[in-house]
Design a protein around this motif. Structure first.
Motif, PDB file in Angstrom:
ATOM      1  N   ILE A  53      -5.313  -4.556  -4.698  1.00 51.62           N
ATOM      2  CA  ILE A  53      -6.678  -4.055  -4.557  1.00 51.62           C
ATOM      3  C   ILE A  53      -7.345  -4.166  -5.924  1.00 51.62           C
ATOM      4  CG2 ILE A  53      -6.255  -2.492  -2.622  1.00 51.62           C
ATOM      5  CD1 ILE A  53      -5.907  -0.212  -4.595  1.00 51.62           C
ATOM      6  N   THR A  54      -8.664  -4.154  -5.965  1.00 49.96           N
ATOM      7  CA  THR A  54      -9.379  -4.251  -7.231  1.00 49.96           C
ATOM      8  C   THR A  54      -9.106  -3.012  -8.075  1.00 49.96           C
ATOM      9  OG1 THR A  54     -11.336  -3.264  -6.218  1.00 49.96           O
ATOM     10  CG2 THR A  54     -11.208  -5.673  -6.220  1.00 49.96           C
ATOM     11  N   PRO A  55      -9.375  -3.072  -9.379  1.00 58.07           N
ATOM     12  CA  PRO A  55      -9.142  -1.882 -10.209  1.00 58.07           C
ATOM     13  C   PRO A  55      -9.752  -0.635  -9.577  1.00 58.07           C
ATOM     14  CG  PRO A  55      -9.691  -3.737 -11.595  1.00 58.07           C
ATOM     15  CD  PRO A  55      -9.871  -4.204 -10.181  1.00 58.07           C
ATOM     16  N   HIS A  56      -9.032   0.466  -9.680  1.00 55.37           N
ATOM     17  CA  HIS A  56      -9.368   1.661  -8.913  1.00 55.37           C
ATOM     18  C   HIS A  56     -10.783   2.163  -9.167  1.00 55.37           C
ATOM     19  CE1 HIS A  56      -4.760   2.485  -9.076  1.00 55.37           C
ATOM     20  NE2 HIS A  56      -5.066   1.624  -8.134  1.00 55.37           N
ATOM     21  N   PHE A  57     -11.141   2.331 -10.444  1.00 59.00           N
ATOM     22  CA  PHE A  57     -12.437   2.907 -10.788  1.00 59.00           C
ATOM     23  C   PHE A  57     -12.988   2.223 -12.030  1.00 59.00           C
ATOM     24  CE2 PHE A  57      -9.865   6.305  -8.855  1.00 59.00           C
ATOM     25  CZ  PHE A  57     -10.654   6.594  -7.751  1.00 59.00           C
ATOM     26  N   ALA A  58     -14.299   2.281 -12.174  1.00 56.57           N
ATOM     27  CA  ALA A  58     -14.939   1.716 -13.362  1.00 56.57           C
ATOM     28  C   ALA A  58     -14.577   2.533 -14.596  1.00 56.57           C
ATOM     29  CB  ALA A  58     -16.455   1.704 -13.183  1.00 56.57           C
ATOM     30  N   PRO A  59     -14.502   1.890 -15.775  1.00 55.87           N
ATOM     31  CA  PRO A  59     -14.380   2.666 -17.017  1.00 55.87           C
ATOM     32  C   PRO A  59     -15.562   3.624 -17.145  1.00 55.87           C
ATOM     33  CG  PRO A  59     -14.018   0.321 -17.415  1.00 55.87           C
ATOM     34  CD  PRO A  59     -14.552   0.443 -16.025  1.00 55.87           C
ATOM     35  N   SER A  60     -15.367   4.725 -17.846  1.00 56.77           N
ATOM     36  CA  SER A  60     -16.435   5.716 -17.980  1.00 56.77           C
ATOM     37  C   SER A  60     -16.435   6.302 -19.390  1.00 56.77           C
ATOM     38  CB  SER A  60     -16.265   6.830 -16.943  1.00 56.77           C
ATOM     39  OG  SER A  60     -15.061   7.537 -17.160  1.00 56.77           O
ATOM     40  N   ASN A  61     -17.372   7.235 -19.616  1.00 52.94           N
ATOM     41  CA  ASN A  61     -17.473   7.945 -20.901  1.00 52.94           C
ATOM     42  C   ASN A  61     -17.539   6.980 -22.086  1.00 52.94           C
ATOM     43  OD1 ASN A  61     -17.258  10.406 -19.501  1.00 52.94           O
ATOM     44  ND2 ASN A  61     -15.022  10.321 -19.592  1.00 52.94           N
ATOM     45  N   LEU A  62     -18.361   5.951 -21.928  1.00 46.61           N
ATOM     46  CA  LEU A  62     -18.528   4.967 -23.002  1.00 46.61           C
ATOM     47  C   LEU A  62     -19.246   5.616 -24.183  1.00 46.61           C
ATOM     48  CD1 LEU A  62     -18.014   1.939 -23.527  1.00 46.61           C
ATOM     49  CD2 LEU A  62     -20.305   1.488 -22.655  1.00 46.61           C
ATOM     50  N   VAL A  63     -18.649   5.547 -25.361  1.00 49.77           N
ATOM     51  CA  VAL A  63     -19.209   6.150 -26.571  1.00 49.77           C
ATOM     52  C   VAL A  63     -19.203   5.096 -27.671  1.00 49.77           C
ATOM     53  CG1 VAL A  63     -18.918   7.925 -28.350  1.00 49.77           C
ATOM     54  CG2 VAL A  63     -18.440   8.466 -25.947  1.00 49.77           C
ATOM     55  N   ILE A  64     -20.329   4.993 -28.388  1.00 54.19           N
ATOM     56  CA  ILE A  64     -20.432   4.039 -29.497  1.00 54.19           C
ATOM     57  C   ILE A  64     -20.753   4.811 -30.771  1.00 54.19           C
ATOM     58  CG2 ILE A  64     -21.620   1.995 -30.392  1.00 54.19           C
ATOM     59  CD1 ILE A  64     -22.284   1.241 -27.522  1.00 54.19           C
ATOM     60  N   THR A  65     -19.951   4.605 -31.786  1.00 52.02           N
ATOM     61  CA  THR A  65     -20.180   5.235 -33.090  1.00 52.02           C
ATOM     62  C   THR A  65     -20.213   4.150 -34.169  1.00 52.02           C
ATOM     63  OG1 THR A  65     -17.785   5.573 -33.363  1.00 52.02           O
ATOM     64  CG2 THR A  65     -19.053   7.393 -32.409  1.00 52.02           C
TER      65      THR A  65
ATOM     66  N   ALA B 198     -13.226  -3.275 -15.625  1.00 52.32           N
ATOM     67  CA  ALA B 198     -11.796  -3.562 -15.522  1.00 52.32           C
ATOM     68  C   ALA B 198     -11.594  -4.730 -14.561  1.00 52.32           C
ATOM     69  CB  ALA B 198     -11.043  -2.332 -15.022  1.00 52.32           C
ATOM     70  N   ILE B 199     -10.539  -5.529 -14.770  1.00 58.82           N
ATOM     71  CA  ILE B 199     -10.265  -6.690 -13.931  1.00 58.82           C
ATOM     72  C   ILE B 199      -8.787  -6.723 -13.569  1.00 58.82           C
ATOM     73  CG2 ILE B 199     -12.156  -8.075 -14.875  1.00 58.82           C
ATOM     74  CD1 ILE B 199     -10.032  -9.522 -16.594  1.00 58.82           C
ATOM     75  N   ASN B 200      -8.478  -7.411 -12.460  1.00 56.67           N
ATOM     76  CA  ASN B 200      -7.099  -7.774 -12.118  1.00 56.67           C
ATOM     77  C   ASN B 200      -7.154  -8.960 -11.168  1.00 56.67           C
ATOM     78  OD1 ASN B 200      -7.535  -6.823  -9.500  1.00 56.67           O
ATOM     79  ND2 ASN B 200      -6.455  -4.892  -9.829  1.00 56.67           N
ATOM     80  N   GLN B 201      -6.011  -9.337 -10.589  1.00 59.42           N
ATOM     81  CA  GLN B 201      -5.970 -10.551  -9.772  1.00 59.42           C
ATOM     82  C   GLN B 201      -6.778 -10.436  -8.482  1.00 59.42           C
ATOM     83  OE1 GLN B 201      -2.136 -11.503  -8.110  1.00 59.42           O
ATOM     84  NE2 GLN B 201      -1.559  -9.346  -7.861  1.00 59.42           N
ATOM     85  N   SER B 202      -7.092  -9.216  -8.052  1.00 59.14           N
ATOM     86  CA  SER B 202      -7.865  -9.030  -6.822  1.00 59.14           C
ATOM     87  C   SER B 202      -9.363  -8.979  -7.053  1.00 59.14           C
ATOM     88  CB  SER B 202      -7.423  -7.744  -6.109  1.00 59.14           C
ATOM     89  OG  SER B 202      -6.113  -7.873  -5.620  1.00 59.14           O
ATOM     90  N   GLY B 203      -9.781  -8.824  -8.298  1.00 58.97           N
ATOM     91  CA  GLY B 203     -11.217  -8.751  -8.554  1.00 58.97           C
ATOM     92  C   GLY B 203     -11.524  -7.879  -9.748  1.00 58.97           C
ATOM     93  N   GLU B 204     -12.615  -7.181  -9.662  1.00 62.88           N
ATOM     94  CA  GLU B 204     -13.074  -6.394 -10.798  1.00 62.88           C
ATOM     95  C   GLU B 204     -13.644  -5.068 -10.325  1.00 62.88           C
ATOM     96  OE1 GLU B 204     -17.516  -8.382 -11.242  1.00 62.88           O
ATOM     97  OE2 GLU B 204     -15.789  -9.414 -12.152  1.00 62.88           O
ATOM     98  N   SER B 205     -13.668  -4.107 -11.228  1.00 60.55           N
ATOM     99  CA  SER B 205     -14.269  -2.811 -10.935  1.00 60.55           C
ATOM    100  C   SER B 205     -15.775  -2.907 -11.109  1.00 60.55           C
ATOM    101  CB  SER B 205     -13.716  -1.755 -11.889  1.00 60.55           C
ATOM    102  OG  SER B 205     -14.250  -1.943 -13.198  1.00 60.55           O
ATOM    103  N   ASP B 206     -16.469  -1.828 -10.766  1.00 64.67           N
ATOM    104  CA  ASP B 206     -17.862  -1.712 -11.171  1.00 64.67           C
ATOM    105  C   ASP B 206     -17.926  -1.635 -12.696  1.00 64.67           C
ATOM    106  OD1 ASP B 206     -18.726  -1.658  -8.538  1.00 64.67           O
ATOM    107  OD2 ASP B 206     -18.621   0.528  -8.409  1.00 64.67           O
ATOM    108  N   TYR B 207     -19.128  -1.855 -13.221  1.00 65.66           N
ATOM    109  CA  TYR B 207     -19.315  -1.693 -14.663  1.00 65.66           C
ATOM    110  C   TYR B 207     -19.410  -0.211 -15.019  1.00 65.66           C
ATOM    111  CZ  TYR B 207     -20.337  -6.667 -15.425  1.00 65.66           C
ATOM    112  OH  TYR B 207     -20.255  -8.032 -15.534  1.00 65.66           O
ATOM    113  N   SER B 208     -19.028   0.074 -16.239  1.00 62.05           N
ATOM    114  CA  SER B 208     -19.373   1.381 -16.799  1.00 62.05           C
ATOM    115  C   SER B 208     -20.887   1.448 -16.926  1.00 62.05           C
ATOM    116  CB  SER B 208     -18.741   1.541 -18.181  1.00 62.05           C
ATOM    117  OG  SER B 208     -19.352   0.617 -19.095  1.00 62.05           O
TER     118      SER B 208
END
Length: 703
Positions: free
Chosen positions: A330-342, A403-413
């Protein structure tokens, strides 16, 4: 679960669990030590393949069930295991504190074992070459030929199991010992088996299904129950039953045996047997609402906290269960989250995020000078990394990750900007578009293009006790369903925009009260002739306490042509049909349903007024012959009349629903007719012949 113990003496059954339970108890204890860590909030995502075993029928016919039926079952599993089932509000107050969101979700596989994309996600259709199966045939003949790698797929087999077996499951193995020695099984037998007569639900948006004709098992709870066994849940009455037995969950009250005697209206405590174990004065009434009991689907609505802990411990530690969590089918379970840039433009930026999947093979990082378009991939990094260094130069830049894997990709953060930007302006024109029992659709207008995400705050009632409900809404989104709410509850909602520089002011606040759940169906509908008024009187059992009224429908044949003849007030349990006078030798069918602002109940049973049945044609009854009985293919009807005439022939089930309603002209005083019995659902039926003198009737069993 009795399939685990064929002909095994009770004490040996209990002994068989000793090793497994010792192992599992140790792992649950270790899990308790981790409470409060990030593990406590993990969601366990299980990839599923459903093997539809058929006999060559077209898709959608017979055993070759449609994809929509599979989807309805997956929806039920996700609702039940995440405690998002609409009937969760039927959980008695005394059990609400232990009712649990197990944090287990199910997704249909995207690819097959060879890496090919499935035409029908999560469905493998197999022509087994026979109409029906028993458990031995499935385990020994079908499973080895069709099983997919149990470390990557939870295998579910759906087949015609006849009328006596609803389903069964293999038991998980414990690491380092055999666990339950009986039915540990080979890897190619690991999984869940469900009868196609009880697989799926008539109560989702996917519609209703012809083979789900038994209203005791038409909500998909058999599969919920068996998947519970797949993750090591026992019945509430333990291994062998009796008040001294144990299911190793202290928050399920002691129960002496199954409660398959409980069905709609699911009155609690059960008025006939409120508590089957009373030795302990503190013992609570039987929790027949538990998914691991045998009650009717409509009466089940919860797992408990300790049942949830058992299943989670099994998923984290048991072979063939733990590996499922990292499966890439199955595609990656959930999109990455809590993106922080410093950082800054001169020294560069550090991008950090939360990895929410266990099955990604890596991440793709993209950058743009616009928050919602023009992105370019700049890096591909391995799984389990949660930071990246970037030096884009001067200016404001936006980053997003998937996130990506052989089945596809998650939503974007959600995108995030480098920290040289102003906070966004507040959204405006917040409004309620639509609402249901547990969800509210809100919309708003974004006046700033600087927001990278929207935060949704919710308060129960009109107070100011707002809590952050959603924080991963994209900054360019202008509507969303707010879910997970309670029915008939007043909510206040407000929102604000955010980015790396800070938060906007809040929008205005909207107030809305969620809808009630539809009432439950009435039962016991009967139709009587009222001698005083010479009309028909309907009497029924009112099972709901939240209806606004009842709609009453009447038909001449029970198959079609029902028309609404009246609407009556709430808290009504009888009604006199003053719309007409029933003529002599007449036959009428009625059904009713309750309604409120939240929708309609299911229809009641069909009530029948049969004036013809009051007269019996004695010569007909003595000559009426229906054979063979029981029948599986063609049913023959013979009778001898005293004169030639037109004869009405009815085939009805025991609820009064008509499947045949024809008029036949006899020849030489002989009545003859053939029924194609194999086109009707198995069950008990009545063949009724109505003549000018009266009637004759015979009960038959269609197999």
């Amino acid at each position: 679960m009795e399939k685990l113990f064929p002909d095994t003496p009770p004490e040996q059954r209990k002994e068989a669990f000793t090793g497994f339970e010792t192992w599992l108890k140790k792992n649950i204890s270790q899990k308790h030590l981790k409470k409060g860590t990030e593990e406590a909030s993990s969601v366990y995502v299980i990839p599923v393949v459903v093997h539809v075993i058929h006999n060559g029928e077209d898709i959608g016919d017979g055993s070759n069930i449609p994809a929509e039926q599979v989807l309805s079952q997956i929806e039920v599993l996700n609702q039940d295991f995440r405690r998002q089932n609409s009937d969760r509000e039927n959980t008695p107050d005394v059990f609400n504190d232990v009712a649990a969101d197990t944090k287990i979700e199910f997704r249909l596989a995207v690819i097959d074992p060879e890496g090919n994309v499935l035409d029908e996600p999560g469905i493998d259709r197999y022509n087994g070459g026979r109409d029906s199966w028993n458990d031995t045939q499935l385990d020994n003949d079908i499973k080895p030929l069709t099983s997919w790698n149990p470390t990557k797929y939870m295998n579910i087999w759906v087949a015609d199991l006849g009328s006596s077996l609803l389903g069964y499951s293999s038991w998980p193995k414990s690491s380092g010992n055999d666990g339950v020695p009986i039915e540990a099984g080979n890897d190619n037998q690991d999984g869940v088996v469900i009868n196609n007569l009880v697989f799926g639900s008539n109560y989702t948006n996917y519609g209703s299904f012809d083979n789900l004709s038994d209203d005791r098992y038409d909500r998909g709870r058999t599969c919920t129950h068996e998947v519970g066994h797949f993750f090591a849940l026992l019945h509430p009455w333990g291994v062998v039953g009796g008040c001294s037995d144990d299911d190793y969950c202290d928050d399920t009250p002691t129960t002496s045996s199954d409660r398959d005697d409980v069905f709609s209206p699911c009155e609690f405590p059960d008025p006939d047997k409120p508590n089957t174990c009373t030795d302990d004065e503190n013992d609570l009434p039987d929790m027949f609402q538990n998914f691991m009991d045998y009650t009717a689907d409509a009466c089940m609505n919860l797992f408990t906290m300790q049942q949830s802990e058992r299943m989670q411990a099994v998923m984290e530690n048991s072979p063939n269960r733990n590996e499922l969590l990292s499966s890439q089918v199955i595609t990656p379970h959930f999109a990455p989250s809590n993106l922080v840039i410093t950082g800054n433009a001169l020294e560069g930026y550090t991008i950090e995020w939360t990895d929410n999947s266990l099955n990604e093979s890596g991440f793709i990082i993209e950058v743009s000078t616009d928050p919602y378009s023009g992105y370019t991939a700049i890096a591909s990094i391995p799984a389990n990394y949660t930071s990246y260094e970037a030096s884009p130069g001067d200016g404001v830049f936006y980053y997003r990750i998937k996130a990506i894997n052989q089945s596809g990709e998650s939503d974007y953060s959600n995108p995030q900007a480098t920290p040289n930007i102003l906070p966004p302006d507040a959204p405006i024109n917040l409004s309620v578009v639509e609402y249901s029992q547990d969800s509210i659709l809100i919309s708003w207008e974004n006046v700033s293009d600087l927001a990278t995400s929207i935060e949704i705050y919710v308060s129960e009632g009109s107070s100011d006790s707002f809590v952050l409900w959603l924080d991963d809404v994209s900054g360019n989104q202008d509507s969303i369903w707010v879910t997970g709410l309670s029915s008939e509850t007043l909510y206040a909602i407000k929102i604000r925009g955010t980015n790396s520089a800070g938060d906007s002011d809040f929008s205005g606040t909207v107030l809305v009260t969620t809808l009630p759940y539809p009432p439950s169906a009435s039962t016991g509908l009967s139709v009587l002739f009222d001698d005083d008024s010479r009309r028909l009187r309907l009497i029924w059992n009112e099972t709901s306490d939240n209806e606004d009224g009842f709609e009453i429908y009447r038909s001449l044949d029970s198959l079609s042509g029902y028309e609404e003849v009246a609407t009556v007030a709430a808290n009504t349990s009888q009604w006199l049909d003053i719309t007409f006078y029933p003529p002599p030798l007449s036959l009428y069918y009625y059904k009713i349903r309750a309604y409120n602002e939240g929708g309609y109940s299911a229809f009641s049973n069909i009530g029948r007024y049969d004036a013809i049945s009051e007269l019996e044609d004695a010569p007909l009854k003595s000559s009426l012959f229906v054979y063979p009985n029981p029948v599986s293919e063609v049913l023959y009807l013979n009778a001898v009349m005293d004169v030639d005439q037109e004869v009405q022939v009815l085939l009805t089930d025991i609820t009064g629903k008509a499947y045949e309603n024809i008029v036949i002209e006899t020849e030489s005083k002989v009545l003859y007719y053939e029924f194609e019995a194999d086109k009707y659902p198995p069950g008990l039926y009545i063949v009724q012949v109505n003549t000018t003198k009266g009637r004759g009737a015979i009960k038959i069993l269609i197999q």
